[in-house]
Design a protein around this motif. Structure first.
Motif, mmCIF file in Angstrom:
data_model
loop_
_atom_site.group_PDB
_atom_site.id
_atom_site.type_symbol
_atom_site.label_atom_id
_atom_site.label_comp_id
_atom_site.label_asym_id
_atom_site.label_seq_id
_atom_site.Cartn_x
_atom_site.Cartn_y
_atom_site.Cartn_z
ATOM 1 N N ALA A 61 24.696 10.720 -16.280
ATOM 2 C CA ALA A 61 25.407 10.809 -14.662
ATOM 3 C C ALA A 61 24.198 10.584 -13.754
ATOM 4 O O ALA A 61 24.029 11.622 -12.843
ATOM 5 C CB ALA A 61 26.105 12.059 -14.592
ATOM 6 N N HIS A 62 23.432 9.537 -13.686
ATOM 7 C CA HIS A 62 22.439 9.109 -12.747
ATOM 8 C C HIS A 62 23.186 8.946 -11.332
ATOM 9 O O HIS A 62 22.910 9.528 -10.404
ATOM 10 C CB HIS A 62 21.686 7.882 -13.114
ATOM 11 C CG HIS A 62 20.631 8.340 -14.215
ATOM 12 N ND1 HIS A 62 19.786 7.457 -14.906
ATOM 13 C CD2 HIS A 62 20.711 9.374 -15.276
ATOM 14 C CE1 HIS A 62 19.344 7.901 -15.991
ATOM 15 N NE2 HIS A 62 19.845 9.127 -16.217
ATOM 16 N N PHE A 63 23.876 7.820 -11.233
ATOM 17 C CA PHE A 63 24.630 7.142 -10.339
ATOM 18 C C PHE A 63 23.689 6.990 -8.835
ATOM 19 O O PHE A 63 24.124 6.879 -7.626
ATOM 20 C CB PHE A 63 25.916 8.423 -9.672
ATOM 21 C CG PHE A 63 26.667 9.027 -10.761
ATOM 22 C CD1 PHE A 63 26.833 8.076 -12.014
ATOM 23 C CD2 PHE A 63 27.070 10.028 -10.769
ATOM 24 C CE1 PHE A 63 27.904 8.480 -12.870
ATOM 25 C CE2 PHE A 63 27.926 10.591 -11.782
ATOM 26 C CZ PHE A 63 28.203 9.913 -12.790
ATOM 27 N N ASN A 64 22.334 6.777 -9.355
ATOM 28 C CA ASN A 64 21.471 6.864 -8.058
ATOM 29 C C ASN A 64 20.100 6.146 -8.800
ATOM 30 O O ASN A 64 19.432 6.641 -9.480
ATOM 31 C CB ASN A 64 21.229 8.162 -7.647
ATOM 32 C CG ASN A 64 20.162 8.380 -6.643
ATOM 33 O OD1 ASN A 64 19.507 7.475 -6.261
ATOM 34 N ND2 ASN A 64 20.143 9.573 -6.130
ATOM 35 N N PRO A 65 19.720 4.967 -8.233
ATOM 36 C CA PRO A 65 18.466 4.523 -8.600
ATOM 37 C C PRO A 65 17.279 5.401 -8.698
ATOM 38 O O PRO A 65 16.311 5.056 -9.296
ATOM 39 C CB PRO A 65 18.406 3.260 -7.755
ATOM 40 C CG PRO A 65 19.957 2.643 -7.381
ATOM 41 C CD PRO A 65 20.496 4.211 -7.093
ATOM 42 N N ALA A 66 17.248 5.971 -7.378
ATOM 43 C CA ALA A 66 16.094 7.069 -7.334
ATOM 44 C C ALA A 66 16.063 8.175 -8.367
ATOM 45 O O ALA A 66 14.712 8.293 -8.700
ATOM 46 C CB ALA A 66 16.092 7.834 -5.912
ATOM 47 N N VAL A 67 16.957 8.588 -8.842
ATOM 48 C CA VAL A 67 17.242 9.298 -9.976
ATOM 49 C C VAL A 67 16.800 8.689 -11.456
ATOM 50 O O VAL A 67 15.879 9.164 -12.114
ATOM 51 C CB VAL A 67 18.689 10.026 -10.197
ATOM 52 C CG1 VAL A 67 18.501 10.787 -11.577
ATOM 53 C CG2 VAL A 67 18.941 10.983 -8.951
ATOM 54 N N THR A 68 17.368 7.459 -11.496
ATOM 55 C CA THR A 68 17.172 6.685 -12.846
ATOM 56 C C THR A 68 15.511 6.422 -12.771
ATOM 57 O O THR A 68 14.821 6.721 -13.700
ATOM 58 C CB THR A 68 17.837 5.240 -12.700
ATOM 59 O OG1 THR A 68 19.185 5.557 -12.617
ATOM 60 C CG2 THR A 68 17.264 4.266 -13.682
ATOM 61 N N ILE A 69 14.924 5.793 -11.733
ATOM 62 C CA ILE A 69 13.525 5.666 -11.550
ATOM 63 C C ILE A 69 12.591 7.125 -11.830
ATOM 64 O O ILE A 69 11.395 6.780 -12.723
ATOM 65 C CB ILE A 69 13.082 4.905 -10.381
ATOM 66 C CG1 ILE A 69 13.729 3.668 -9.967
ATOM 67 C CG2 ILE A 69 11.604 4.822 -10.087
ATOM 68 C CD1 ILE A 69 13.652 2.834 -8.840
ATOM 69 N N GLY A 70 12.879 8.054 -11.128
ATOM 70 C CA GLY A 70 12.296 9.273 -11.321
ATOM 71 C C GLY A 70 12.366 9.669 -12.795
ATOM 72 O O GLY A 70 11.273 10.102 -13.513
ATOM 73 N N LEU A 71 13.434 9.774 -13.330
ATOM 74 C CA LEU A 71 13.560 10.049 -14.849
ATOM 75 C C LEU A 71 12.742 9.185 -15.833
ATOM 76 O O LEU A 71 12.123 9.683 -16.571
ATOM 77 C CB LEU A 71 14.742 9.993 -15.384
ATOM 78 C CG LEU A 71 15.941 11.140 -14.810
ATOM 79 C CD1 LEU A 71 17.539 11.000 -15.187
ATOM 80 C CD2 LEU A 71 15.661 12.482 -15.194
ATOM 81 N N ALA A 72 12.754 7.799 -15.486
ATOM 82 C CA ALA A 72 11.841 7.071 -16.221
ATOM 83 C C ALA A 72 10.393 7.241 -16.279
ATOM 84 O O ALA A 72 9.596 7.403 -17.249
ATOM 85 C CB ALA A 72 12.163 5.520 -15.789
ATOM 86 N N ILE A 73 9.933 7.626 -14.851
ATOM 87 C CA ILE A 73 8.526 7.909 -14.590
ATOM 88 C C ILE A 73 8.099 9.302 -15.445
ATOM 89 O O ILE A 73 7.069 9.375 -15.882
ATOM 90 C CB ILE A 73 8.126 8.053 -13.042
ATOM 91 C CG1 ILE A 73 8.279 6.700 -12.567
ATOM 92 C CG2 ILE A 73 6.709 8.639 -12.832
ATOM 93 C CD1 ILE A 73 8.189 6.621 -11.092
ATOM 94 N N ALA A 74 9.354 10.055 -15.519
ATOM 95 C CA ALA A 74 8.934 11.358 -15.899
ATOM 96 C C ALA A 74 8.975 11.512 -17.522
ATOM 97 O O ALA A 74 9.022 12.232 -18.290
ATOM 98 C CB ALA A 74 9.849 12.487 -15.365
#
Length: 234
Positions: A61-74
């Motif tokens: 349930a990202h629904f948000n590129p900023a969340v997707t990118i942040g999770l990938a970086i983390a």
């Protein structure tokens, strides 16, 4: 159901409910006209929380590129899946915005306020100061992504995470939403803005493309900083 389809459907529902509450409070002769900021922030909180509850176990349930990118970086999401998620989020946002337009079809012609019509689809600053607007979006998205990442470090009963996310979105709207309308999500703003540009909305104005980059760049910056700090702290 695939992860990508879940992201598409979840983002679509998010925009139907979030754009819907903006339309309800803004458009002329709507039952909810002038419903106010509290109703809008509550509507957006539920707009995020409800699809998160449904699709969280499928796509995260990202629904948000900023969340997707942040999770990938983390290190919490595969880098190779970023593109598919973002495409699904953008398409879901465009389709959701088109559905809001259809749901309120007779009300567009009754509404004279062109900026108000755009506000159903996309955000705009209360005071147009682009560096400050980027900063506000970055701060709000930083809090969003950092808390989401932090939730992954705590064991909680099923469903508690969705309640926390709903409260988080409501709190961010109440606390940091005033300057820019708290997009915090490139897909949430850019997708509906594209829909506003291409749909035959009665009496609409321009789509304010000169501001459109702010709710894209600001949230991505905030998400990246949140992920970097999360890795440093945890």
């Amino acid at each position: 159901m695939s992860h990508v389809m879940a992201e598409f459907l979840g983002t679509m529902i998010l925009i139907i409910l979030g754009g819907g509450v903006c339309a309800n409070c803004t458009l002329a002769k709507s039952k909810g006209q002038n419903g106010g900021w509290l109703l809008i922030t509550a509507g957006w909180a539920f707009a995020v929380g409800l699809p998160a509850y449904i699709f969280g176990g499928i796509s995260g349930a990202h629904f948000n590129p900023a969340v997707t990118i942040g999770l990938a970086i983390a290190g919490k999401f595969p880098v190779g899946e970023i593109g598919g998620y973002i495409v699904a989020q953008m398409l879901g946002a465009i389709v959701g915005a088109a559905i809001v337009w259809l749901a309120y079809l007779p009300h567009w012609a009754e509404t004279e306020d062109k900026a108000g019509k755009l506000g159903v689809f996309a955000t705009a600053p209360a005071i147009r100061n682009l560096p400050a607007n980027v900063l506000t979006e970055a701060i709000a998205t930083f809090v969003l992504v950092f808390v989401i990442l932090g939730m992954g470090t705590v064991k909680a009963a099923d469903g508690i995470g969705t309640i926390i996310v709903t409260a988080l979105i409501w709190g961010l709207g109440a606390s940091l939403g005033g300057p820019t309308g708290y997009a915090m999500n490139p897909a949430r703003d850019l997708g509906p803005r594209i829909a506003h540009a291409i749909l035959p909305i009665a009496g609409k104005g321009d789509s304010d493309w000169s501001y459109s980059w702010v709710p894209v760049v600001g949230p991505i910056i905030g998400g990246i900083v949140a992920a970097i700090l999360f890795k440093m702290v945890f």
